[in-house]
Write an enzyme that holds these catalytic residues in place. Structure first.
Site, PDB file in Angstrom:
ATOM      1  N   TYR A   1      50.070 -11.779  60.397  1.00 53.10           N
ATOM      2  CA  TYR A   1      49.966 -11.312  59.214  1.00 53.10           C
ATOM      3  C   TYR A   1      50.337 -12.100  57.838  1.00 53.10           C
ATOM      4  O   TYR A   1      49.805 -12.375  57.159  1.00 53.10           O
ATOM      5  CB  TYR A   1      50.780 -10.011  59.222  1.00 53.10           C
ATOM      6  CG  TYR A   1      51.257  -9.238  57.964  1.00 53.10           C
ATOM      7  CD1 TYR A   1      50.096  -8.725  57.107  1.00 53.10           C
ATOM      8  CD2 TYR A   1      52.555  -9.588  57.404  1.00 53.10           C
ATOM      9  CE1 TYR A   1      50.576  -8.096  55.780  1.00 53.10           C
ATOM     10  CE2 TYR A   1      52.782  -8.720  56.129  1.00 53.10           C
ATOM     11  CZ  TYR A   1      51.874  -7.899  55.464  1.00 53.10           C
ATOM     12  OH  TYR A   1      52.069  -7.665  54.206  1.00 53.10           O
TER      13      TYR A   1
HETATM   14  N1  LIG Z   1      55.062  -2.335  54.672  1.00 51.08           N
HETATM   15  C1  LIG Z   1      55.788  -3.134  54.020  1.00 51.08           C
HETATM   16  O1  LIG Z   1      56.909  -3.120  54.094  1.00 51.08           O
HETATM   17  C2  LIG Z   1      55.133  -4.305  53.294  1.00 51.08           C
HETATM   18  C3  LIG Z   1      55.838  -5.067  52.786  1.00 51.08           C
HETATM   19  C4  LIG Z   1      55.324  -6.286  51.775  1.00 51.08           C
HETATM   20  C5  LIG Z   1      54.083  -6.236  51.508  1.00 51.08           C
HETATM   21  N2  LIG Z   1      53.009  -5.327  52.228  1.00 51.08           N
HETATM   22  C6  LIG Z   1      51.768  -5.287  51.635  1.00 51.08           C
HETATM   23  O2  LIG Z   1      51.512  -4.238  50.520  1.00 51.08           O
HETATM   24  C7  LIG Z   1      50.058  -3.616  50.905  1.00 51.08           C
HETATM   25  C8  LIG Z   1      50.046  -2.320  50.131  1.00 51.08           C
HETATM   26  O3  LIG Z   1      51.022  -1.438  50.738  1.00 51.08           O
HETATM   27  P1  LIG Z   1      50.461   0.010  50.792  1.00 51.08           P
HETATM   28  O4  LIG Z   1      51.520   0.818  51.653  1.00 51.08           O
HETATM   29  O5  LIG Z   1      50.145   0.692  49.648  1.00 51.08           O
HETATM   30  O6  LIG Z   1      49.167  -0.091  51.845  1.00 51.08           O
HETATM   31  P2  LIG Z   1      48.192   1.149  52.452  1.00 51.08           P
HETATM   32  O7  LIG Z   1      48.661   2.539  52.043  1.00 51.08           O
HETATM   33  O8  LIG Z   1      48.279   0.874  53.835  1.00 51.08           O
HETATM   34  O9  LIG Z   1      46.891   0.593  51.866  1.00 51.08           O
HETATM   35  C9  LIG Z   1      46.039  -0.162  52.136  1.00 51.08           C
HETATM   36  C10 LIG Z   1      44.560   0.139  51.845  1.00 51.08           C
HETATM   37  O10 LIG Z   1      43.656  -0.925  52.173  1.00 51.08           O
HETATM   38  C11 LIG Z   1      42.454  -0.272  52.565  1.00 51.08           C
HETATM   39  N3  LIG Z   1      41.722  -1.163  53.257  1.00 51.08           N
HETATM   40  C12 LIG Z   1      41.881  -1.535  54.720  1.00 51.08           C
HETATM   41  N4  LIG Z   1      40.623  -2.111  55.111  1.00 51.08           N
HETATM   42  C13 LIG Z   1      39.850  -2.323  53.968  1.00 51.08           C
HETATM   43  C14 LIG Z   1      38.578  -2.904  53.750  1.00 51.08           C
HETATM   44  N5  LIG Z   1      37.851  -3.415  54.706  1.00 51.08           N
HETATM   45  N6  LIG Z   1      37.938  -2.516  52.667  1.00 51.08           N
HETATM   46  C15 LIG Z   1      38.748  -1.996  51.530  1.00 51.08           C
HETATM   47  N7  LIG Z   1      39.830  -1.438  51.715  1.00 51.08           N
HETATM   48  C16 LIG Z   1      40.272  -1.345  53.023  1.00 51.08           C
HETATM   49  C17 LIG Z   1      42.949   1.057  53.309  1.00 51.08           C
HETATM   50  O11 LIG Z   1      41.866   1.879  53.380  1.00 51.08           O
HETATM   51  P3  LIG Z   1      41.400   2.831  54.476  1.00 51.08           P
HETATM   52  O12 LIG Z   1      42.232   4.154  54.256  1.00 51.08           O
HETATM   53  O13 LIG Z   1      39.961   2.841  54.295  1.00 51.08           O
HETATM   54  O14 LIG Z   1      41.955   2.130  55.549  1.00 51.08           O
HETATM   55  C18 LIG Z   1      44.066   1.439  52.517  1.00 51.08           C
HETATM   56  O15 LIG Z   1      43.749   2.311  51.395  1.00 51.08           O
HETATM   57  C19 LIG Z   1      49.981  -3.620  52.435  1.00 51.08           C
HETATM   58  O16 LIG Z   1      48.773  -3.749  52.675  1.00 51.08           O
HETATM   59  C20 LIG Z   1      50.825  -5.051  52.652  1.00 51.08           C
HETATM   60  O17 LIG Z   1      49.959  -6.006  53.033  1.00 51.08           O
HETATM   61  C21 LIG Z   1      53.747  -4.322  52.798  1.00 51.08           C
END
Ligand SMILES: NC(=O)c1ccc[n+]([C@@H]2O[C@H](COP(=O)([O-])OP(=O)(O)OC[C@H]3O[C@@H](n4cnc5c(N)ncnc54)[C@H](OP(=O)(O)O)[C@@H]3O)[C@@H](O)[C@H]2O)c1
Length: 213
Positions: free
Chosen positions: A127
């Site tokens: 990741y």
């Molecule tokens: N969790 C943590 O503590 C943490 C910490 C630092 C950074 N982050 C980063 O922050 C980002 C945003 O966080 P979040 O909570 O807002 O994420 P999230 O709710 O999981 O949103 C990710 C989005 O990406 C979309 N996606 C996945 N595959 C795709 C594709 N092939 N084409 C277009 N869209 C696609 C998903 O759509 P679907 O509904 O279609 O799957 C979902 O809407 C994370 O992805 C992560 O990398 C996370």
């Protein structure tokens, strides 16, 4: 502003879309599931079908925008392969689409730890390697970029108070509300162009924190 958000149904993305729509801006969210259209419409955003891992034409989806925001991610349940195709490959596709259509501004939601992917173990390794490689591609894109590396995301209510620092290696939580508010502010503060910073819950108002970077 006219802003295209990749991962348009994501938790940070929808918060950002609400801020944009409430501010009178145009927000276009890229989604891949038709059943998500109504959620974006309810926020005042537009839904555009575009799977960043498929053969969809990303350029036509971003054409005419003032800025693009990469807020997509394969998610915690996905394997190493999708970290490459989504977290890295999707970010690169969005870079290529922005360059092809003359969209100069590019913001990406990265992660703490992306500066040192070798320091991670287990599933975090692929990741953070994908996030690292995406960030390098963004830095080398020639676009007016901003790389936001949040700490652990929470659903706590936003406070509008953060710590934003270009020193890498920090740890701590940050509400998704405040990540979205930071992206919204960064879109309007040119001082954030060319900056990579970590973001945590803190004591400084978001605008002040960004202007001090
Ligand atoms: N969790 C943590 O503590 C943490 C910490 C630092 C950074 N982050 C980063 O922050 C980002 C945003 O966080 P979040 O909570 O807002 O994420 P999230 O709710 O999981 O949103 C990710 C989005 O990406 C979309 N996606 C996945 N595959 C795709 C594709 N092939 N084409 C277009 N869209 C696609 C998903 O759509 P679907 O509904 O279609 O799957 C979902 O809407 C994370 O992805 C992560 O990398 C996370």
């Amino acid at each position: 502003m006219d802003v295209v958000i990749a991962g348009g149904h994501g938790q940070i993305a929808m918060r950002l879309e609400r801020l944009l729509a409430d501010g009178g801006h145009r927000a276009r969210g890229l989604i891949r599931k038709p059943e998500q259209v109504s959620d974006l419409t309810a926020l005042g955003a537009e839904a555009v079908a575009c799977d960043l891992e498929g053969s969809d034409d990303v350029a036509s989806a971003v054409a005419g925008a003032d800025a693009v925001v990469f807020a997509a991610g394969a998610g915690p349940g996905s394997g190493a392969e999708r970290k490459r195709t989504m977290d890295y490959g999707g970010a690169v596709k969005l870079i290529e689409a922005a360059r092809a259509t003359g969209v100069h501004r590019y913001l990406i939601v990265s992660s703490i730890g992306a500066h040192d992917p070798g320091g991670a173990s287990g599933p975090m390794g692929p990741y953070l390697q994908a996030k690292h490689d995406a960030d390098v591609a963004v830095e080398q894109s020639g676009l007016d970029y901003t790389i936001v590396r949040p700490g652990s995301l929470t659903d706590d209510p936003g406070t509008g108070l953060v710590t934003a620092t270009t020193s890498m290696g920090g740890r701590g939580p940050v509400p998704r509300d405040d990540v979205a508010a930071t992206l919204f502010a960064a879109l309007q503060i040119d001082n954030t162009i060319g900056k990579t910073f970590e973001l945590f819950a803190g004591e400084t108002p978001i605008e002040e924190a960004l202007r001090a970077l």
